[in-house]
Structure formats: C-alpha cells, structure tokens
Design an enzyme around this catalytic site. Structure first.
Site, mmCIF file in Angstrom:
data_model
loop_
_atom_site.group_PDB
_atom_site.id
_atom_site.type_symbol
_atom_site.label_atom_id
_atom_site.label_comp_id
_atom_site.label_asym_id
_atom_site.label_seq_id
_atom_site.Cartn_x
_atom_site.Cartn_y
_atom_site.Cartn_z
ATOM 1 N N GLU A 33 61.282 -19.938 4.001
ATOM 2 C CA GLU A 33 62.261 -18.856 3.833
ATOM 3 C C GLU A 33 63.645 -19.433 3.562
ATOM 4 O O GLU A 33 63.912 -20.625 3.808
ATOM 5 C CB GLU A 33 62.278 -17.967 5.088
ATOM 6 C CG GLU A 33 63.240 -16.789 5.049
ATOM 7 C CD GLU A 33 62.978 -15.799 3.916
ATOM 8 O OE1 GLU A 33 63.163 -16.201 2.750
ATOM 9 O OE2 GLU A 33 62.646 -14.633 4.205
ATOM 10 N N HIS A 84 54.177 -13.152 4.611
ATOM 11 C CA HIS A 84 53.510 -13.359 5.903
ATOM 12 C C HIS A 84 53.413 -12.064 6.716
ATOM 13 O O HIS A 84 54.106 -11.075 6.441
ATOM 14 C CB HIS A 84 54.268 -14.408 6.717
ATOM 15 C CG HIS A 84 55.676 -13.993 7.041
ATOM 16 N ND1 HIS A 84 55.984 -13.108 8.052
ATOM 17 C CD2 HIS A 84 56.857 -14.337 6.482
ATOM 18 C CE1 HIS A 84 57.283 -12.916 8.105
ATOM 19 N NE2 HIS A 84 57.841 -13.653 7.157
#
Length: 205
Positions: A82, A9
């Site tokens: 994550e 990201h």
C-alpha cells in the site's frame, strides 16, 4: 493477451475504524478472512496462470486462499505494498484533520497535488507501481495474472495502465476483496472490463 485480475485484500479492523493503514502490517479481521474465502471461491471460475501479492499480511493471506484453490504459488512483491503514509498511519481522517488542519484537508480533496508523509507524492507511488507491472509482465507475458494488493495502490495501477491523470484518484473506490479486470490488447493498450465487483460477497449477507 495479458490479463490482470486485480483484487483488494479482505477487511481489517483498521478498515472498519477508517484508519490509514499504509505499510503498517494489519492482519485480516474475522470478516476479512471470510471475504478472502469468498473471492477465492469466485476465482475458481477463472483461468489463472500466476498469483502476485503484496508482502503485507492482509494481502498475502487473501492471496493465500486463492492460491489454495488454484494450486499455485504466491509471488510476493514489496512494490505492491500500500501507499506509505508515514506518520499518518494509524490515524482516522477526523484525527488527521484535527492534527494537521488545512494541510491535511487540501491533500484529502486533491491528493495528486500535495505532498504527504512517507512516500511523499502520488508520482512516487506511480513510479513504484510501474516497476511492479514491468516485473510481472516480463515474467508472465501474455498470461492471466491475479494481483492481490491494496486499495490505494490498485487505483494508481488502474489509472497508470489506462493512461488516466492522477487527478482521477478520488473519482472511484475499490472495496475489500473487490475484483477489477484489465486486458492488454494487441495494440499494447490496456482496457478495463470490470471494476470494483463484489458480487461474491452476496453469500455473506
């Protein structure tokens, strides 16, 4: 042949501050949004059949820019989130060293050896990412797939598919909106052809 385009990201404010983000849903910064557009522009040159993303906003927004360019929907997978760092999230490395001392320092140097809050172990993380890969490949076998996720989880994904020991976790880094490419050969083996490439960000300098 299955091809994975692995994309981390864009930048967040917590990235700038070196804070553990984990599953805390931190949005892209203004720079991160520009980075997302830059990787989307780069992906114009690649054939893409499907886009998968973590459901956390920093990854989903990055994937959204690519989806617009490719006119594809985004498949969100919570398994692509994550690593969950539990009570460590929101703290910087120096803050965690002060709070936890040697316990944290041991983990920082050799994270594959020691437990941590939240997800608990790198082995648990690896089991989760294997499930994600199984879902993606079963839905899109022999396709070219963009996967937008997070630095930690993408590192574990790469090590898992290349059959590398988890001790390699500290041996490489993935920058914001970096592109890494993995190809699955007819033998069933995965081959890494690109790692942590960020040349699309040169236009921002």
């Amino acid at each position: 042949m299955t091809k994975f385009y692995l994309i981390r990201h864009g930048e967040t404010e917590w990235n700038i501050q070196n804070r553990y983000q984990g599953i805390t849903d931190i949005p892209l910064s203004s720079v991160g949004r520009l980075q997302a557009q830059a990787i989307a522009n780069r992906m114009k040159d690649y054939e893409v059949d499907a886009i998968y993303s973590s459901d956390l906003s920093r990854a989903f927004e990055t994937a959204g820019q690519i989806a617009k360019e490719k006119n594809l929907e985004i498949h969100t997978l919570p398994q692509l989130r994550e690593i969950n760092f539990g009570e460590w999230e929101g703290y910087t490395i120096s803050e965690l060293e002060k709070i936890y001392g040697e316990e944290y320092k041991r983990f920082f140097l050799e994270p594959h050896k020691y437990p941590f809050p939240g997800e608990g172990s790198m082995e648990a993380v690896q089991m989760r990412i294997k499930k994600a890969v199984d879902i993606i490949t079963s839905n899109h076998d022999n396709k070219k797939i963009v996967i937008v996720s997070h630095g930690g989880i993408l590192k574990v994904l790469i090590m898992t598919l290349l059959e590398l020991d988890l001790s390699f976790y500290k041996s490489f880094w993935l920058g914001n909106t970096s592109l890494s490419i993995l190809d699955k050969k007819d033998t069933g083996k995965w081959v890494l052809s690109l790692l942590n490439d960020r040349c699309h960000l040169n236009i921002m300098k």
